[in-house]
Design a protein around this motif. Structure first.
Motif, PDB file in Angstrom:
ATOM      1  N   SER A  49     -17.054   2.795  -7.633  1.00 20.02           N
ATOM      2  CA  SER A  49     -17.741   3.746  -6.635  1.00 20.02           C
ATOM      3  C   SER A  49     -16.819   3.525  -5.367  1.00 20.02           C
ATOM      4  N   MET A  50     -16.217   2.429  -4.830  1.00 18.23           N
ATOM      5  CA  MET A  50     -15.404   2.368  -3.585  1.00 18.23           C
ATOM      6  C   MET A  50     -14.674   0.816  -3.611  1.00 18.23           C
ATOM      7  N   VAL A  51     -13.547   0.853  -2.901  1.00 14.15           N
ATOM      8  CA  VAL A  51     -12.953  -0.375  -2.793  1.00 14.15           C
ATOM      9  C   VAL A  51     -12.605  -0.570  -1.194  1.00 14.15           C
ATOM     10  N   SER A  52     -12.960  -1.504  -0.687  1.00 16.06           N
ATOM     11  CA  SER A  52     -12.547  -1.792   0.887  1.00 16.06           C
ATOM     12  C   SER A  52     -12.139  -3.170   0.985  1.00 16.06           C
ATOM     13  N   TRP A  53     -10.894  -2.844   2.095  1.00 18.59           N
ATOM     14  CA  TRP A  53     -10.376  -4.148   2.322  1.00 18.59           C
ATOM     15  C   TRP A  53     -10.436  -4.441   3.986  1.00 18.59           C
ATOM     16  N   THR A  54     -10.851  -5.573   4.100  1.00 10.81           N
ATOM     17  CA  THR A  54     -10.976  -6.026   5.667  1.00 10.81           C
ATOM     18  C   THR A  54     -10.198  -7.403   5.950  1.00 10.81           C
ATOM     19  N   VAL A  64      -9.389   1.498   2.819  1.00 15.00           N
ATOM     20  CA  VAL A  64     -10.727   2.238   2.005  1.00 15.00           C
ATOM     21  C   VAL A  64     -10.164   3.104   0.936  1.00 15.00           C
ATOM     22  N   TYR A  65     -10.695   2.932  -0.191  1.00 12.75           N
ATOM     23  CA  TYR A  65     -10.603   3.917  -1.436  1.00 12.75           C
ATOM     24  C   TYR A  65     -11.907   4.409  -2.115  1.00 12.75           C
ATOM     25  N   HIS A  66     -11.844   5.731  -2.225  1.00 16.05           N
ATOM     26  CA  HIS A  66     -13.061   6.301  -2.945  1.00 16.05           C
ATOM     27  C   HIS A  66     -12.489   7.356  -3.856  1.00 16.05           C
ATOM     28  N   PRO A  67     -12.944   7.077  -5.222  1.00 13.17           N
ATOM     29  CA  PRO A  67     -12.167   7.859  -6.324  1.00 13.17           C
ATOM     30  C   PRO A  67     -12.225   9.544  -6.022  1.00 13.17           C
ATOM     31  N   GLU A  68     -13.267  10.088  -5.312  1.00 18.65           N
ATOM     32  CA  GLU A  68     -13.357  11.341  -4.978  1.00 18.65           C
ATOM     33  C   GLU A  68     -12.961  11.753  -3.786  1.00 18.65           C
ATOM     34  N   HIS A  69     -13.303  10.973  -2.635  1.00 17.13           N
ATOM     35  CA  HIS A  69     -12.851  11.230  -1.408  1.00 17.13           C
ATOM     36  C   HIS A  69     -11.293  10.726  -0.989  1.00 17.13           C
ATOM     37  N   GLY A  70     -10.826   9.954  -1.638  1.00 17.88           N
ATOM     38  CA  GLY A  70      -9.573   9.544  -1.384  1.00 17.88           C
ATOM     39  C   GLY A  70      -9.512   8.137  -0.803  1.00 17.88           C
ATOM     40  N   ILE A  73      -6.803   4.727   5.403  1.00 13.42           N
ATOM     41  CA  ILE A  73      -5.868   3.662   5.960  1.00 13.42           C
ATOM     42  C   ILE A  73      -5.925   3.860   7.445  1.00 13.42           C
ATOM     43  N   PRO A  74      -6.378   3.001   8.342  1.00 11.41           N
ATOM     44  CA  PRO A  74      -6.299   2.931   9.683  1.00 11.41           C
ATOM     45  C   PRO A  74      -5.129   2.318  10.199  1.00 11.41           C
ATOM     46  N   ASN A  75      -4.809   2.641  11.695  1.00 15.17           N
ATOM     47  CA  ASN A  75      -3.550   2.033  12.301  1.00 15.17           C
ATOM     48  C   ASN A  75      -4.286   0.467  12.326  1.00 15.17           C
ATOM     49  N   PRO A  76      -3.241  -0.376  12.360  1.00 13.57           N
ATOM     50  CA  PRO A  76      -1.834  -0.365  12.273  1.00 13.57           C
ATOM     51  C   PRO A  76      -1.317  -0.322  10.825  1.00 13.57           C
ATOM     52  N   TYR A  77      -2.320  -0.162   9.962  1.00 16.57           N
ATOM     53  CA  TYR A  77      -1.500  -0.020   8.415  1.00 16.57           C
ATOM     54  C   TYR A  77      -1.319   1.206   7.919  1.00 16.57           C
ATOM     55  N   THR A  78      -1.326   2.135   8.434  1.00 15.00           N
ATOM     56  CA  THR A  78      -0.830   3.493   8.177  1.00 15.00           C
ATOM     57  C   THR A  78       0.627   3.667   7.731  1.00 15.00           C
ATOM     58  N   GLU A  79       0.867   4.178   6.638  1.00 17.76           N
ATOM     59  CA  GLU A  79       2.129   4.433   6.041  1.00 17.76           C
ATOM     60  C   GLU A  79       2.702   2.809   5.604  1.00 17.76           C
ATOM     61  N   ARG A  80       1.874   1.902   5.712  1.00 18.20           N
ATOM     62  CA  ARG A  80       2.217   0.412   4.985  1.00 18.20           C
ATOM     63  C   ARG A  80       1.612   0.105   3.929  1.00 18.20           C
ATOM     64  N   ILE A  93      -3.725  -4.077  -3.533  1.00 19.70           N
ATOM     65  CA  ILE A  93      -2.945  -3.246  -2.463  1.00 19.70           C
ATOM     66  C   ILE A  93      -1.485  -3.925  -2.103  1.00 19.70           C
ATOM     67  N   SER A  94      -0.388  -3.069  -1.927  1.00 19.65           N
ATOM     68  CA  SER A  94       0.840  -3.678  -1.372  1.00 19.65           C
ATOM     69  C   SER A  94       0.863  -3.483  -0.022  1.00 19.65           C
ATOM     70  N   ILE A  95       1.689  -4.079   0.767  1.00 22.66           N
ATOM     71  CA  ILE A  95       1.893  -3.993   2.103  1.00 22.66           C
ATOM     72  C   ILE A  95       3.437  -4.293   2.382  1.00 22.66           C
ATOM     73  N   ARG A  96       4.089  -3.339   3.090  1.00 18.23           N
ATOM     74  CA  ARG A  96       5.374  -3.156   3.254  1.00 18.23           C
ATOM     75  C   ARG A  96       5.588  -3.372   4.909  1.00 18.23           C
TER      76      ARG A  96
END
Length: 363
Positions: A49-54, A64-70, A73-80, A93-96
């Protein structure tokens, strides 16, 4: 109509979620490194149903990942942050572009149907840092935090309020430095301020081999090619005072240096006032000494001139010089002349002449 049915379905799922049993797996430890992977693979099959990381301590949202809604990823993790999705029930998840701010505890929550949620905790640590010492262990056990009196400081700095200051982490070494960490240690606010890290390991530094991390909110961190860290503080405040520690990770082991910064309260006896008093006191003492020397020299010259004047007025007071031709006085010359030209007289002849004169007068 389909949208209404979907919302109704999710409403029913959320209504029954509190009654479902949460299965939690013991956490694991992940090394802080570029492209690190935080695993979160649900051990059973079902509908995701959903995956969330805190992330602790404030449970801030990481992804946060949802199979239908996509994905969200908020700041400061955007594009990371990127979801791997290797399987249908994989929330890893992977973090760069990692930094030391990424150190901490992460919580992964996977919402499934029909078995319910599954959670896992991941601890991210910098395993290259030196192990915690006994004082830090005592702090974790609930003992009182250390005081500045019991900590040895290598450098002591004093800065006035609203002045500019640079705190430098300099370490004399002959080997290779891989990483330098500048941090603020208790008492007072603590945490990592800046990091300089060598990316390519050993060898000569090339362009792009030096990675700099700046976490300071009160200044600016700069790194040199020798991996010396400098913290530039602008407008120093009382809260900037405290103890700073520099940790060097080298090929010869771990070395640390400490810097104690003291910021006197406003209106107190500042360093500039103290130095000004020292300069004014030294200048006044030198001026007084110069005046005394001039007065003594003038008095001595006047005394010497007075003695010369007295000698001119009274030559008899002068001490005779055996090597000097002294002119005789007029009285001495007269007496000398009288002695030099004596007058000789016949006394008996004179007397007879006087007697004959008297006889002639009587007659």
């Amino acid at each position: 109509m389909d949208a209404v049915q979907k919302h109704h379905w999710y409403f029913v799922v959320l209504l029954f979620l509190p009654s479902l049993k949460v299965v939690q797996t013991e956490g694991s430890t992940v090394r802080l490194e570029e492209g690190m992977v935080l695993p979160c693979l649900c051990p059973w099959n079902g509908n995701l149903s959903m995956v969330s990381w805190t992330k602790d301590p404030d449970k801030s949202s990481v992804a946060v990942y949802h199979p239908e809604h996509g994905e969200h990823i908020p700041n400061p993790y955007t594009e990371r942050v990127e979801f791997l999705k290797t399987t249908h029930m994989d929330g890893s998840i992977s973090i760069r572009n990692v930094t030391h701010q990424d150190i901490g505890t992460y919580h992964c929550s996977v919402q499934t149907f029909p078995r319910g949620p599954w959670t896992q905790s991941i601890q991210v640590e910098d395993l290259d840092e030196p192990p915690e010492d006994s004082t830090e262990e005592e702090e974790e056990e609930g003992s009182d935090p250390p005081t500045l009196d019991g900590i040895r400081t290598d450098t002591e700095l004093v800065a006035e309020p609203d002045s500019n200051l640079t705190i430098s982490c300099n370490h004399e070494h002959n080997g290779t430095v891989y990483q330098v960490v500048l941090e603020r240690i208790p008492p007072g606010p603590s945490g990592i301020i800046g990091v300089c890290k060598r990316v390519n390991g050993g060898g000569l530094l090339k362009e792009g081999d030096l990675m700099q991390e700046d976490y300071s909110e009160r200044g600016q961190v700069s790194c040199e090619d020798s991996l010396d860290v400098n913290l530039h503080l602008t407008g120093v405040q009382a809260e900037d005072g405290g103890l700073y520690r520099c940790t060097f990770r080298t090929d010869a082991g771990v070395r640390t240096t400490t810097v104690l910064l003291t910021v006197p309260p406003p209106g107190g006896f500042s360093l500039s006032v103290y130095m000004m008093c020292v300069y004014v006191g030294a200048g006044t003492a030198f001026l007084i000494l110069l005046i005394v020397i001039i007065i003594l020299a003038v008095n001595r010259r006047k005394k010497h001139r007075r003695e010369e004047y007295r000698v001119k007025l009274h030559p008899s007071q002068r001490q005779p010089n055996i090597y000097e031709n002294i002119l005789p006085s007029p009285r001495t010359v007269k007496k000398h002349r009288q002695i030099k030209n004596p007058v000789y007289a016949n006394i008996d002849a004179v007397r007879s002449q006087k007697k004959n004169a008297r006889c002639t007068i009587n007659k």
